[in-house]
Design a protein around this motif. Structure first.
Motif, short mmCIF file in Angstrom:
data_model
loop_
_atom_site.label_atom_id
_atom_site.label_comp_id
_atom_site.label_asym_id
_atom_site.label_seq_id
_atom_site.Cartn_x
_atom_site.Cartn_y
_atom_site.Cartn_z
N PHE A 74 3.79 13.51 1.69
CA PHE A 74 3.16 14.44 2.64
C PHE A 74 2.86 15.79 1.99
N ALA A 75 3.74 16.24 1.10
CA ALA A 75 3.52 17.53 0.45
C ALA A 75 2.30 17.52 -0.45
N VAL A 76 1.92 16.34 -0.94
CA VAL A 76 0.78 16.25 -1.86
C VAL A 76 -0.48 15.79 -1.16
N PHE A 77 -0.34 14.76 -0.32
CA PHE A 77 -1.50 14.21 0.41
C PHE A 77 -1.16 14.11 1.89
N PRO A 78 -1.20 15.22 2.62
CA PRO A 78 -0.77 15.19 4.02
C PRO A 78 -1.63 14.31 4.91
N VAL A 79 -2.96 14.34 4.72
CA VAL A 79 -3.85 13.56 5.59
C VAL A 79 -3.63 12.06 5.38
N GLN A 80 -3.65 11.64 4.12
CA GLN A 80 -3.46 10.21 3.84
C GLN A 80 -2.09 9.73 4.30
N THR A 81 -1.09 10.58 4.14
CA THR A 81 0.26 10.17 4.55
C THR A 81 0.35 10.01 6.05
N LEU A 82 -0.20 10.94 6.79
CA LEU A 82 -0.16 10.85 8.25
C LEU A 82 -0.89 9.60 8.74
N ILE A 83 -2.03 9.30 8.13
CA ILE A 83 -2.76 8.10 8.54
C ILE A 83 -1.98 6.85 8.17
N SER A 84 -1.35 6.85 6.98
CA SER A 84 -0.57 5.69 6.56
C SER A 84 0.62 5.45 7.46
N MET A 85 1.14 6.51 8.05
CA MET A 85 2.28 6.35 8.95
C MET A 85 1.93 5.52 10.18
N ILE A 86 0.63 5.44 10.49
CA ILE A 86 0.21 4.57 11.59
C ILE A 86 0.58 3.13 11.28
N GLY A 87 0.56 2.79 9.97
CA GLY A 87 0.91 1.43 9.57
C GLY A 87 2.31 1.04 9.99
N THR A 88 3.23 2.00 10.02
CA THR A 88 4.58 1.69 10.47
C THR A 88 4.58 1.28 11.94
N GLY A 89 3.79 1.99 12.74
CA GLY A 89 3.68 1.61 14.14
C GLY A 89 3.02 0.26 14.32
N GLY B 56 0.81 -1.21 0.00
CA GLY B 56 0.00 0.00 0.00
C GLY B 56 0.85 1.26 0.00
N TYR B 57 2.03 1.20 0.63
CA TYR B 57 2.94 2.35 0.60
C TYR B 57 3.37 2.68 -0.83
N VAL B 58 3.52 1.65 -1.66
CA VAL B 58 3.91 1.87 -3.05
C VAL B 58 2.84 2.68 -3.78
N LEU B 59 1.57 2.31 -3.58
CA LEU B 59 0.50 3.06 -4.23
C LEU B 59 0.41 4.48 -3.69
N LEU B 60 0.63 4.67 -2.40
CA LEU B 60 0.60 6.01 -1.83
C LEU B 60 1.62 6.91 -2.51
N ALA B 61 2.85 6.44 -2.65
CA ALA B 61 3.89 7.24 -3.28
C ALA B 61 3.62 7.43 -4.77
N ALA B 62 3.12 6.38 -5.42
CA ALA B 62 2.83 6.49 -6.85
C ALA B 62 1.72 7.50 -7.11
N SER B 63 0.75 7.60 -6.21
CA SER B 63 -0.34 8.55 -6.40
C SER B 63 0.16 9.98 -6.34
N ALA B 64 1.21 10.24 -5.56
CA ALA B 64 1.78 11.59 -5.49
C ALA B 64 2.46 11.97 -6.80
N ALA B 65 3.06 10.98 -7.48
CA ALA B 65 3.63 11.15 -8.83
C ALA B 65 4.63 12.30 -8.92
N THR B 66 5.52 12.39 -7.95
CA THR B 66 6.65 13.32 -8.03
C THR B 66 7.92 12.49 -8.24
N PRO B 67 8.97 13.10 -8.75
CA PRO B 67 10.21 12.32 -8.94
C PRO B 67 10.69 11.64 -7.65
N LEU B 68 10.60 12.34 -6.51
CA LEU B 68 11.05 11.75 -5.26
C LEU B 68 10.13 10.62 -4.82
#
Length: 493
Positions: free
Chosen positions: A402-417, A308-320
């Protein structure tokens, strides 16, 4: 040059299957390992010759095939496919090496593993939509047979479920590919001849939805994931290594190559929904992993969260962020392969994967201290501990998304915990404490059995400390993909 990556394992599979003389399982395994090693070494040769400054396809091959259908044999590699080819070569060799020396029907077994490697290599280097689809389908049959014949007690159910899901995935992907070519007016299925600039946004969205669902089954993403835990639990350890380490990456590779790259406007339009979908998959996979008692099933559910992290980053679609997706794909491939190898060794020696049965496996005298130490390293890498590839890939993903989807990123970070929670439960229950009577006096694990896990552990640490050794292959290609001009005609205007 690229055809060698397909032909060597194919010829090897045929040689093993139809060799006229009777050979022992050990000789068959050695021959399969030599063939897989040759393929991997050739991939390393291609990597050494790869031009890091070139953004276009390299080592290209072209041969007209069925011109009336617009189908051609067209191959090439770039920074997006090269790391995945290397990963496939390494894990195929490890899977063969880790297979039981006395496995039943060894000729058929090792032929299927080599055929699987050929199909995956072909999918990663195909530069024609129909050619990719053919290789995508080729890998389906050997994996189905590997689960159905050499799997666990419910192997028939798991293999059939995998076959149905993956067949549906292929049908949807093929329909989307045909729609892209026909609606765009392209004369062939070659990637470099397809332009979607004339398509309206609505049509692009419809085509992209097919690609998202088709490859979403393969990744897999919630709620298209239900085949994965069953397949992992019933598959043998080497098959689980390949399934989690490489085959799931066909889905994320397909999203980047054919979704984001061919339909960028629709991708941008659906990006918020994709980020939300990714967040749901992360939380669902992590939550399900916490509830598992079977070590293998826990690791299987962890894959759903980490993909799911892969899709999160792909949705932002920035080089980084796309750089983060590549690191996550390679990192997850190495880490999941390590974890499945270790779980397989525990099951082979202790006869159980049940966390209610296993205790104290880190016992230095009667347990598995080295295996336990490697497991601790593996779960730390998966949990994102600094100094390992899992940390740097997730850090880049969260930083860029985070710069593109701050809410989704913060919630996804819960997955790391949550990852730390369920893997802490695994290590605490199975490896710490007093050695349980049910698994006392375990057979010793030889260094030959530990070797593949040690190799993966070393790579996890090396790339965690020096990720540039991976990112330098992909950065030019990713920058070119993101900055490529693309326009569509919108009927909304």
């Amino acid at each position: 040059m690229l055809s060698i990556l397909i032909l060597v394992p194919l010829v090897g599979a045929a040689l093993i299957s139809f060799f006229p003389f009777s050979v022992t399982p050990k000789v068959t395994k050695t021959l399969a390992l030599i063939i897989a090693s040759i393929t991997f070494i050739w991939t390393l040769v291609l990597a050494s010759l790869f031009n890091l400054a070139e953004v276009n396809q390299q080592f290209t091959e072209f041969l007209p095939w069925i011109e009336s259908l617009g189908l051609s044999y067209r191959l090439g590699i770039d920074g997006l496919s090269l790391p995945l080819l290397l990963l496939n070569g390494l894990l195929t060799a490890i899977a063969i090496y880790s297979s039981d020396a006395e496995i039943s029907r060894p000729r058929f077994y090792y032929s299927l593993l080599l055929l699987l490697a050929a199909g995956v290599n072909g999918a990663f280097i195909a530069q024609d939509l129909l050619l990719f689809f053919l290789f995508y389908e080729i890998e389906l049959i050997p994996l189905y047979l590997l689960i159905a014949i050499w799997g666990g007690q419910k192997r028939g159910y798991a293999a059939t479920k995998f076959l149905i899901y993956t067949a549906v995935s292929g049908i949807i992907i093929l329909a989307s590919f045909l729609g892209i070519v026909w609606l765009s007016g392209s004369s062939s299925f070659a990637l470099d001849s397809i332009s979607t600039q004339s398509l309206t946004l609505e049509i692009q969205i419809l085509l992209l939805l097919g690609i998202l669902i088709g490859f979403g089954i393969k990744i897999p993403l919630f709620p298209l994931h239900t085949w994965l835990p069953d397949a992992h639990v019933e598959a043998s350890t080497p098959v689980s290594v390949l399934l989690a380490g490489v085959l799931l990456k066909l889905g994320t590779y397909g999203l980047l190559r054919f979704g984001m790259n061919l339909l960028p406007e629709a991708w941008h339009y659906l990006a918020p929904a994709l980020a939300t979908w990714a967040t749901v998959s992360v939380l669902y996979g992590s939550s399900c992993a916490i509830a598992q008692k079977d070590m293998k099933k826990m690791v299987a559910y962890s894959s759903i969260g980490h993909m799911g992290y892969v899709l999160l980053a792909a949705s932002a679609a920035t080089p980084l962020s796309i750089l983060g997706t590549m690191l996550q794909m390679i990192g997850h491939g190495l880490i999941s392969a390590l974890l499945f190898l270790l779980v397989g060794i525990v099951y082979k020696k202790a006869g159980s994967r049940d966390l209610d049965t296993l205790r104290g496996l880190l016992n230095p005298e009667r347990g598995m201290p080295v295996i336990g130490s490697l497991m601790v390293l593996g779960v730390m890498a998966s949990s994102g501990i600094p100094g390992m590839i899992g940390f740097i890939s997730e850090f880049i993903i969260f930083r860029s998304s985070f710069a593109v989807f701050p809410v989704q990123t913060l919630i996804s970070m819960i997955g790391t915990g949550l990852t730390a929670v369920y893997f802490l439960l695994l290590t605490n229950r199975a490896f710490f404490g007093r050695l349980s009577p049910q698994v006392a006096n375990l057979p010793r694990v030889s260094w030959a059995e530990r070797a593949p896990a040690v190799v993966l552990a070393v790579l996890i640490v090396i790339y965690g400390i020096q990720p540039n050794w991976l990112t330098r292959w992909t950065e030019p290609t990713i920058a070119a993909m993101i900055t490529a001009p693309s326009t569509v005609v919108s009927t909304r205007d």
